[in-house]
Design an enzyme around this catalytic site. Structure first.
Site, short mmCIF file in Angstrom:
data_model
loop_
_atom_site.label_atom_id
_atom_site.label_comp_id
_atom_site.label_asym_id
_atom_site.label_seq_id
_atom_site.Cartn_x
_atom_site.Cartn_y
_atom_site.Cartn_z
N LYS C 69 0.85 -1.20 0.00
CA LYS C 69 0.00 0.00 0.00
C LYS C 69 0.88 1.24 0.00
O LYS C 69 1.92 1.28 0.67
CB LYS C 69 -0.90 -0.04 1.25
CG LYS C 69 -1.97 1.04 1.30
CD LYS C 69 -2.84 0.87 2.56
CE LYS C 69 -3.97 1.88 2.63
NZ LYS C 69 -4.83 1.67 3.82
N SER C 144 -9.75 1.66 2.84
CA SER C 144 -8.86 2.41 1.99
C SER C 144 -7.82 1.57 1.26
O SER C 144 -7.23 2.06 0.31
CB SER C 144 -8.14 3.46 2.82
OG SER C 144 -7.30 2.84 3.78
N SER C 168 -10.11 -0.66 7.05
CA SER C 168 -9.49 -0.44 5.74
C SER C 168 -8.78 -1.64 5.13
O SER C 168 -8.35 -1.58 3.98
CB SER C 168 -8.51 0.74 5.80
OG SER C 168 -9.21 1.96 5.73
#
Ligand SMILES: [Mg+2]
Ligand SMILES: [Zn+2]
Lengths: 481, 100, 480
Positions: C69, C144, C168
């Site tokens: 990420k 996210s 997330s």
């Protein structure tokens, strides 16, 4: 009440930021520095790069505990760091990590001044203003140097227990001496390792309510502190006398002009939005940590002064003179030890100021040519009346110059005392009486002040080698008193 | 229902947060924040007397670091992402020059 | 051949490489080509070839490619956290968790897109465009960690790192039909993760199955001197092996499944089916109480924005990132830079957090939220006296259409209804794919006490075997 002018009393509290003498910064391993090239002591943490986290320097905590103990503070069993949020270019994270509602040290006392709290925090970076004037106002661009950013600070906050600029200055000196003695900081105001803000208010004498206070910032020397506080007391007193109000505001001390200028109110509109620092866990001071801090504390200057006064009979003022400059106290106590139990401790203490006068007021006597034992020997010669007080001063001057032993100098320079059994002194005294019959007459009539000119005559004639007490005794004897 | 946030409140908060908002953005923000705050409002009616606040969920204290220096960044690297590097430092508009 | 390779889980691939049956370069190239053809906008940065240092077959992860990420700092490699304000930023250091995975032999394939600063549940808040869901490209992947989830589901990378603050990892795992583990707070270092909400953020794996989750997690855990809030994991992380759930007590919190919790019918049905399977494996399923859980969302939307408002204050145009001069003075440089650099959701949360902390409101909002947090943690503690795990649907619905909720922040926040309570309590939770509802994956969440990851992974593994979810349609759909 009559129309007589009201007397006003100043009330002063201090907030002192002390840079701690750790090797590394508060929350990262960058080395502390002073005067290096800009931005050579930075890392992702102290630059506030995204993703970095603070880690508390154990030594800074240790120093915080030592300060608390030295100032007689309660040490909080559990304290916490908070974030103090505001934007400024010298603050890389947009918040300062500081302690807020639970500081590491609670109430304490140093001298006559109560300590409100002591907390740990990180220092801001340095902003260098480049612009036409080189000062904040008018400069168009500034450059940030993060070398200093993150230096560990202890912030010491006093209660408003001081009542004059001189008191404030004197107490700050005691604090500085104490911090220096325990070795936690360089406490150098010029280099910024000790920084002092003052809260000043004025109230009618006898009132127990506090007046509106102003905050004085940036007084970076003892002289400026006294100047700034004095000026502010005068300003506030004049306002009150004129029937006007003091505005609560922050004033910036300009050392160049000695003037206090208000910071614009916009800059004061702070809302720091404190909240517990989620990146740090609570600080729990254990018994072992306390023990270690206690073990490292030397005798504190205030304690030393009390001991010198109590155990050796020194005057309070002399005792503080020696204790608040540990190098003087150390030299004194070394000389005392060298002189043995016969040596008069009070007499020895009285010889420290003349020594300091001769070696330079800031010099450490340990670095002079006079050894503690030599000073002790000089005092012994005076006590045994082998050398007069006056001659001893000349001997000391020569000791500082040559490093020779006092006995050697006395011998070489012929400065030995002329005593009462020495027929020569009685003759000089007789000559003095003969030379100034008026004075002799007054002394005979009981006016002992008149003995001065007679003694002065004898001193001149003997080049100071005679003892003042002995001269007076002989004068009285020859005048039949 | 919490009252609609005043424009002045939104402006004040935006200034604290250093966010320039247009008039239109301020209006939208006032509406959206009010809606969210309205939803959140329910927790203020809970009986939380005597409940300690939890700012850390972990039971750790004294995560301390030895006072040992590490290598600092080479200055070029420290300044590598700076928008305005000047004289080995980070250039910024001077704080004192913000009068306008 | 490439389909057979693609069907290997990361753990199976690593085992094959170590056994000398598979060339790590071949595996890497397969994924690199697939990722390079990424049409889901899953990657923010992709490596341009095999690493110079080559692959070390002897390491536990044997060179198997990894997606990371974007908010994990990677030295010299763009790290933008989905934000315009960090466009092009290359940090000088690497996050601890990523370093640990490198040391275990993982090879960085690319960085994945995310909601800006991890604020969002759809990936539509990414400054560099939304990520698409490989099951249906008109839908969001969740957020996210949407880029990581979409990339793993689509077979663009075998596994990936995500972060979870209020859901997330778990919610995008649920939307993309993969496994997402949010570990116990403190078990993985946060050093080098661009912070959203410091007291909640945790790194965790997004993987195709539970075994991969355990394997990746086992190389992430551990105390880190750089993170004061990290803890030593109390035992070695084991590979899950359990095939039944006899005697395992599952608690179903009434409060999170009530009629007004907004949970879709399809999700409810899938959840019930999974509970039946669990019973079939020997689990005891009964209702439990988490009285304060419905308030978790409110507490979360105070605590997280408050912390974020401070965490994002460092983006000020001074040391890195975007600078917009404004009127040329300092104040306006700050305000213009932040106005231009942050997207609407980030601004909203900064405003919300700043307001909640500001003078006069602290006690009413932040102080109250921290007390609710205490209550929520106590609720879980009490529940775990009677239950081994708490189970819920991961998200109230399946992947929604792009744009469906972007105009209503509150509706978006409700996605976190079932995941936020565990975040506030700091306890571990895992989302596994439980099946499909109208062709879209549904997630099933299991949560356990702090540091119960081994047991949690074991239970998830047993259920996973019973469910037999097939994720290959997403891998087919993920191809360009
Ligand atoms: Mg301070
Ligand atoms: Zn540093």
């Amino acid at each position: 009440m009559s129309g007589a002018a009201v007397e006003y009393e100043p009330v002063i509290g201090l907030e002192i930021h002390v840079q701690l003498r750790t090797r590394t910064k508060m929350f990262c391993g960058c080395e502390l520095s002073f005067g290096d090239e800009p931005n050579v002591h930075t890392c992702p943490r102290c630059l506030g790069l995204p993703g970095t986290l603070p880690v508390v320097n154990a030594q800074a905590v240790h120093y915080g505990i030592m300060i608390g103990l030295a100032l007689g503070c309660e040490i909080a069993p559990r304290s916490q760091f908070h974030r103090k949020n505001y934007f400024y270019p010298d603050l890389p994270k947009g918040y300062q990590i500081s302690q807020y509602d639970v500081p590491i040290c609670g109430p304490g006392k140093l001298g006559e001044v109560r300590i409100h709290r002591v907390h740990l925090e990180e220092d801001a970076a340095k902003l260098v203003h480049v612009g036409e004037s080189g000062r904040i106002h008018g400069a168009d661009r500034s450059v940030v140097d993060f070398n200093r950013g993150g230096t560990p600070l202890a912030e010491i906050v006093t209660e408003p227990d001081l009542h004059s600029a001189d008191e404030a200055r004197e107490w700050l000196n005691l604090l500085r001496t104490t911090l220096r003695a325990i070795g936690v900081s360089d406490v150098n105001m010029e280099e910024g390792s000790l920084r002092c803000d003052a809260n000043v208010s004025v109230r009618p004498l006898g009132s127990d309510q506090l007046g509106t206070k102003t905050e004085l910032k940036n007084m970076n020397s003892f002289r400026f502190l006294a100047q700034g506080v004095k000026a502010e007391i005068e300003r506030q007193t004049a306002l009150l006398r004129a029937g006007e109000q003091v505005q609560q505001e922050t004033l910036h001390f300009d050392p160049a002009s000695g003037r206090l200028t208000p910071l614009r109110s916009k800059e004061q509109a702070h809302d720091y939005r404190y909240f517990p620092e989620p990146d740090l866990v609570p600080l729990v001071v254990t018994e072992a940590m306390l023990e270690r801090a206690r073990a490292e504390l030397p005798e504190l200057p205030a304690d030393r002064a009390a001991r010198l006064e109590r155990d050796l009979g020194l005057s309070g003022e002399r005792a503080r003179e020696l204790a608040f400059r540990p190098e003087l106290g150390d030299f004194y106590e070394a000389a005392l030890a060298a002189g043995g139990p016969q040596l008069d401790a009070v007499a020895l203490a009285n010889w420290i100021p003349p020594l300091v006068e001769r070696i330079g007021s800031d010099a450490d006597p340990a670095g002079s040519r006079v050894s503690p034992s030599a000073l002790a020997a000089l005092v012994a010669l005076v006590s045994s009346r082998a050398v007069s007080q006056t001659a001893a001063r000349d001997v000391l001057t020569l000791m500082v110059q040559s490093g020779d032993q006092p006995a050697t100098i006395v011998e070489r320079e012929g400065l030995g005392a002329i005593g009462g059994d020495d027929s020569g002194l009685a003759q000089v005294v007789a000559a003095a009486i003969a030379a100034d019959p008026d004075a002799a007459e007054k002394v005979r009539d009981g006016n002992m002040k008149a003995v001065g000119p007679l003694v002065g005559y004898v001193m001149r004639e003997t080049k100071g080698r005679a003892d003042g007490g002995e001269i007076t005794r002989l004068i009285r004897e020859q005048l039949g008193l | 229902m919490v009252a609609m946030l005043e424009r002045e409140t939104v402006d004040h908060v935006a200034r604290l947060a250093r966010l320039a908002l247009s008039d239109a953005e301020t209006d939208v923000m006032a509406v959206e924040l009010s809606k969210i705050l309205d939803h959140i409002e329910a927790i203020r009616t809970l009986d939380l007397d005597g409940v300690e606040p939890t700012s850390h969920v972990i039971d750790v204290v004294n995560a301390l670091r030895a006072d040992v220096p590490h290598h600092s960044l080479p200055r070029e690297l420290a300044l590598a992402s700076a928008p305005d590097p000047v004289d080995g430092g980070f250039g910024v508009p001077s704080p004192g020059a913000s009068a306008q | 051949m490439s389909d057979a390779l693609l069907n290997l889980t990361a753990a199976a691939a690593a085992a094959a490489i170590r056994a000398g049956e598979l060339d790590p370069a071949e595996l890497f190239e397969l994924y690199r080509e697939r990722a390079a053809a990424d049409s889901l906008n899953a990657f923010s940065w992709l490596c341009d070839g095999a690493p110079d240092a080559g692959f070390d077959r002897s390491t536990p992860l044997a060179g198997v490619p990894l997606g990371v990420k974007d908010l994990f700092c990677t030295a010299g490699i763009p790290t933008q956290s989905g934000s315009r304000i960090l466009e092009g930023y290359r940090p000088p250091y690497t996050a601890t968790v990523v370093e640990r995975l490198y040391a275990a032999g993982a090879t960085l394939l690319g960085k994945t897109h995310q909601d800006e600063f991890a604020m969002g549940s759809s990936n539509e808040n990414c400054a560099f465009g939304p990520v698409l869901n490989p099951w249906d490209r008109t839908r969001v992947p969740g957020g996210s960690s949407g880029g990581s989830a979409a990339a793993v589901a689509a077979g663009l990378v075998p596994w990936a790192l995500g972060t979870d603050t209020g859901g997330s990892i778990r919610q995008p795992a649920s939307f993309c039909g993969i496994v997402g583990l949010k570990p116990t707070y403190g078990s993985c270092s946060r050093y080098g993760m661009i912070a959203f909400a410091s007291s909640l953020d945790q790194a965790g794996p997004l993987t195709r199955d539970v075994s991969d989750s355990a394997l990746l997690f086992s190389h992430m855990v551990g105390q880190d001197a750089n993170d004061s809030t990290s803890l030593a994991f109390p035992e070695p992380v084991r590979m899950p092996a359990r095939r039944e759930l006899s005697g395992v007590r599952l608690g179903v919190p009434e409060e999170l499944l009530s009629a007004d919790s907004g949970i879709d019918q399809g999700v409810r049905e899938s959840f019930e089916q999974t509970l039946s399977l669990a019973r079939g494996l020997g689990a005891v399923v009964s209702p439990c109480r988490l009285p304060h859980a419905p308030h978790a969302l409110s507490a979360y939307y105070i605590v997280a924005p408050a912390e974020a408002s401070a965490n994002l204050a460092r983006f000020d145009g001074v040391r890195y990132g975007l600078r917009v001069p404004g009127n040329g003075d300092l104040e306006s440089m700050y305000s213009a830079t932040r106005a231009a650099g942050f997207g609407p959701e980030v601004k909203r949360r900064i405003m919300l957090g700043t307001y909640a902390l500001s003078s006069g409101y602290y006690d009413a909002y932040y102080g109250t939220a921290l007390r609710v947090r205490t209550r929520i943690a106590q609720d879980f503690q009490r529940a775990f006296e009677q239950f081994d795990f708490i189970v819920t649907p991961t998200a109230p619905g399946t992947a929604f259409e792009l744009g469906a909720k972007s105009s209503d922040p509150l509706a978006m926040y409700l996605n976190d209804f079932c995941t936020v309570p565990m975040s506030l309590a700091g306890i571990p939770a895992i989302s596994i794919p439980a099946g499909l509802s109208e062709g879209l994956p549904v997630g099933f969440q299991l949560a356990g006490p702090a540091f119960s990851e081994n047991r949690l992974l074991d239970a998830a593994f047993a259920l996973e075997q019973a469910i037999g979810f097939d994720g290959s349609p997403a891998r087919a759909g993920g191809r360009a």
